[in-house]
Write a protein that holds these residues in place. Structure first.
Motif, PDB file in Angstrom:
ATOM      1  N   TRP A 403       0.945  -1.571   0.133  1.00 21.31           N
ATOM      2  CA  TRP A 403      -0.221   0.064   0.501  1.00 21.31           C
ATOM      3  C   TRP A 403       0.998   1.470   0.274  1.00 21.31           C
ATOM      4  N   ASN A 404       1.262   1.297  -0.891  1.00 22.23           N
ATOM      5  CA  ASN A 404       1.708   3.409  -1.734  1.00 22.23           C
ATOM      6  C   ASN A 404       3.767   2.757  -0.502  1.00 22.23           C
ATOM      7  N   LEU A 405       3.759   1.659  -0.710  1.00 18.30           N
ATOM      8  CA  LEU A 405       5.617   1.400   0.191  1.00 18.30           C
ATOM      9  C   LEU A 405       6.605   2.537  -1.237  1.00 18.30           C
ATOM     10  N   GLU A 406       6.743   2.788  -0.125  1.00 20.34           N
ATOM     11  CA  GLU A 406       8.683   3.959  -1.326  1.00 20.34           C
ATOM     12  C   GLU A 406       9.841   2.747  -0.730  1.00 20.34           C
ATOM     13  N   GLN A 407       9.442   2.210  -0.556  1.00 24.16           N
ATOM     14  CA  GLN A 407      10.799   1.031  -0.541  1.00 24.16           C
ATOM     15  C   GLN A 407      11.082  -0.529  -1.317  1.00 24.16           C
ATOM     16  N   ASP A 408      11.878  -0.932  -1.506  1.00 22.88           N
ATOM     17  CA  ASP A 408      12.273  -2.196  -2.112  1.00 22.88           C
ATOM     18  C   ASP A 408      12.117  -3.543  -1.163  1.00 22.88           C
ATOM     19  N   ALA A 438       0.607   1.808  -4.887  1.00 22.24           N
ATOM     20  CA  ALA A 438       1.275   3.246  -6.022  1.00 22.24           C
ATOM     21  C   ALA A 438       2.788   4.363  -5.604  1.00 22.24           C
ATOM     22  N   GLY A 439       3.553   3.564  -5.231  1.00 20.28           N
ATOM     23  CA  GLY A 439       4.488   4.246  -4.434  1.00 20.28           C
ATOM     24  C   GLY A 439       6.101   3.952  -4.695  1.00 20.28           C
ATOM     25  N   TRP A 470      -4.144   8.946  -1.521  1.00 15.52           N
ATOM     26  CA  TRP A 470      -3.165   8.846  -0.201  1.00 15.52           C
ATOM     27  C   TRP A 470      -1.793   8.934  -1.101  1.00 15.52           C
ATOM     28  N   TYR A 471      -1.397   9.275  -2.225  1.00 13.73           N
ATOM     29  CA  TYR A 471       0.085   8.851  -2.624  1.00 13.73           C
ATOM     30  C   TYR A 471       0.345  10.142  -3.301  1.00 13.73           C
ATOM     31  N   ASP A 472       1.403  10.770  -3.188  1.00 12.68           N
ATOM     32  CA  ASP A 472       2.023  12.204  -4.851  1.00 12.68           C
ATOM     33  C   ASP A 472       1.658  11.375  -5.811  1.00 12.68           C
ATOM     34  N   TYR A 477       6.880   5.953  -9.533  1.00 17.82           N
ATOM     35  CA  TYR A 477       6.534   5.181  -8.977  1.00 17.82           C
ATOM     36  C   TYR A 477       7.494   4.075  -9.557  1.00 17.82           C
ATOM     37  N   GLY A 478       7.541   2.665  -8.348  1.00 16.94           N
ATOM     38  CA  GLY A 478       7.902   1.376  -8.811  1.00 16.94           C
ATOM     39  C   GLY A 478       7.362   0.280  -9.632  1.00 16.94           C
TER      40      GLY A 478
END
Length: 552
Positions: A403-408, A438-439, A470-472, A477-478
């Motif tokens: 859910w919108n993860l920004e890390q791998d 969406a991260g 909830w995501y900018d 995107y990944g």
């Protein structure tokens, strides 16, 4: 190929389904506190691969690259499990192996906490106190309440559950089917024998399909081990039987043990203000968050979680044996490295009540989660998640991949788990296995195997890169990469197709493998039950073992 929306499926009749699942249950052996080993490779396979641009390639033979990834994940998570155990062994009260006895431990009902008016329970002929939690999000909850009892035992016990004041009952059953627990029924009482610790649902025919107005849960724990003393250790916060109103401001400290004895009913929340190390929260008592519940979905989002260790530089946390009820926000967020969440039970009603999420390097094992948001979040990597039982309410997913993860985040081994109910009925993107990614990160290396799904009919897989409010999107995107679903058995039919979709041709969902997935009365080997977007996906494989060994 991308497929249009389908009409509802025709479901099997109640009796035919019940007969089939009972037969399947008797064929399965699996003990909660002795999880089975992961699947072996099942080559050769037959099926199809769906690639970027719409190419379809038949598969007839092995898929050694996929098997190699699965074996690599397994080897890595086995090493992680050993590391977690080594850290846990340094905790003063960190031994999670079952104790020697006594043969049966029953826990008193706390004074002032009313017993359930829906059920009574006896274990070896002795009464076991039955709690009841009322539904809270009454605009969407289709259940009215949940009752439960908890005890510990060694050897074997006979459990009798009596439905009070309910008419028209004709029989009973115990979920999950993998427990293979035979029952007898007479005079509104369901009787069965348990020889292994297990958290189960006792259901009375005809009320065995969603929604069940008055669920009844039995938490049959192993004997306790490594119990701290009630007095004499300054690093132990001990709660004995009875009600304890401690509030939401209890701060966790490093090198501290919190113990909730059987029969303890603690109205409180435990929060770490910054990093903590070597923390244990354990016992057979109850942690209740009803006092924090505002009765309003939006207002509850400002409430604390029940157990909250949010600083990821924390290390060596054990949460074991306790029951959490009525959380207005999430139940357990333990983001420390080297975390163990073992035999924890949660029951909660709001959209914002996630069940369990652990940090990097974790063992999440033998838990029971009944939640209305995501039950088990797979967000931080190097995790073993096994032997868990999930009852999913109308929102969220039993297994939430992103859910919108920004890390791998990477390297998860999720196996030998049961989803006994999923009450999805109105939120279109609901599914048993779900990613709404969406991260900017690329979550990867997920191995799911030996997962059983019983009473669910909405959707099995929803794996997407999917922008949301909830995501900018300016953060970028990944992708989603290297997901393996092997030996997944759904005992039911689903209304909606499985969705696999990226967000564009650069940010794809790729290298996704469905191996021996039994759903909709068939072992899948093509995209007839899938909606795969050829413009945003690549290397989606759907195969079954050529020798017919896929579950049937």
């Amino acid at each position: 190929m991308r497929r249009t929306h389908r009409t509802h499926r025709t479901h099997r009749t109640h009796r035919a389904l019940l007969a089939g699942v009972v037969a399947a249950a008797l064929a399965v052996t699996g003990a909660l506190f002795a999880p089975t080993a992961a699947s072996a490779d099942g080559a050769p396979y037959t099926g199809n691969q769906y690639d970027f641009g719409g190419a379809v390639t038949p598969i007839n033979g092995d898929i050694s690259t996929v098997d190699s990834i699965a074996n690599s994940i397994t080897a890595s998570t086995q090493a992680t499990e050993a590391d977690v155990a080594a850290h846990r062994a340094t905790l003063p009260y960190g031994d999670i192996t079952p104790g020697a006895g006594p043969a049966l431990s029953l826990y008193p009902g706390p004074a002032g906490v009313p017993a359930s008016d829906q059920y009574s329970v006896a274990v070896n002929g002795q009464p076991s106190f039955v709690y009841k939690s009322l539904a809270r999000k009454t605009d969407t909850n289709r259940e009215l309440d949940t009752s439960w009892t908890s005890f510990s035992f060694a050897g074997s016990v006979t459990v009798s559950v009596t439905a009070l004041g309910q008419s028209g009952l004709t029989g009973c059953m115990v979920r999950p089917f993998s427990a293979a627990i035979a029952t007898t029924f007479a005079n509104n009482t369901c009787t069965f024998t348990m020889s292994q610790a297990k958290n189960v649902s006792v259901e009375f025919d005809p009320n065995i399909h969603n929604p069940i107005p008055h669920p009844m849960l039995v938490f049959a724990n192993p004997p306790e081990n490594d119990v701290p003393p009630a007095t004499g250790d300054p690093n132990v916060l001990y709660f004995g039987p009875g009600v304890h109103a401690i509030g939401s401001g209890i701060v966790l400290h490093s090198n501290e043990t919190v113990y909730l004895a059987g029969g303890a009913y603690v109205q409180g929340a435990f929060i770490a203000n910054g990093p903590v190390d070597n923390v244990t929260i354990k016992g057979r008592g109850v942690l209740d968050g009803l006092f924090m519940d505002t009765g309003n979905q939006d207002a509850n989002k400002n409430q604390p979680g029940m157990i909250d260790i949010a600083d990821q530089s924390s290390s060596n946390v054990l949460i074991e044996g306790i029951t959490l009820v009525n959380a207005p926000r999430f139940n357990v967020r333990a983001l420390a490295q080297y975390t163990t969440i073992e035999n924890v039970k949660t029951m909660s009603w709001w959209y914002s009540t996630d069940g369990l999420v652990a940090g990097n390097k974790a063992l999440v094992e033998n838990n029971f989660v009944k939640s209305n948001d995501d039950s088990i979040k797979l967000f931080w990597g190097d995790e073993v998640v096994r032997g868990n039982t999930v009852w999913q309410l109308e929102n969220g997913a039993p297994f939430m991949i992103s859910w919108n993860l920004e890390q791998d985040s990477n390297t998860f081994h999720v196996y030998d788990d049961d989803v006994i109910h999923a009450e999805h009925y109105q939120i279109q993107k609901s599914a048993i296995f779900r990613a709404l990614h969406a991260g900017a990160g690329t979550p990867n290396r997920y191995l799911f195997e030996n997962i059983r799904v019983e009473n669910a009919n909405w959707r099995l897989f929803y794996l997407t890169i999917d922008n949301n409010k909830w995501y900018d999107p300016t953060l970028g995107y990944g992708e989603l990469d290297q997901l393996i679903f092997r030996d997944i058995h759904a005992y039911t039919n689903f209304t909606y197709p499985n969705v696999i979709q990226g967000i564009d041709g650069t940010h794809k969902v790729r290298d996704v493998n469905f191996i021996n997935v039994f759903t909709n009365n068939a072992c899948q080997s093509d995209a007839s039950d899938f909606d795969i977007d050829p413009a945003t996906t690549n290397a989606v494989r759907i195969v079954k073992s050529a020798d017919g060994s896929c579950w049937t």
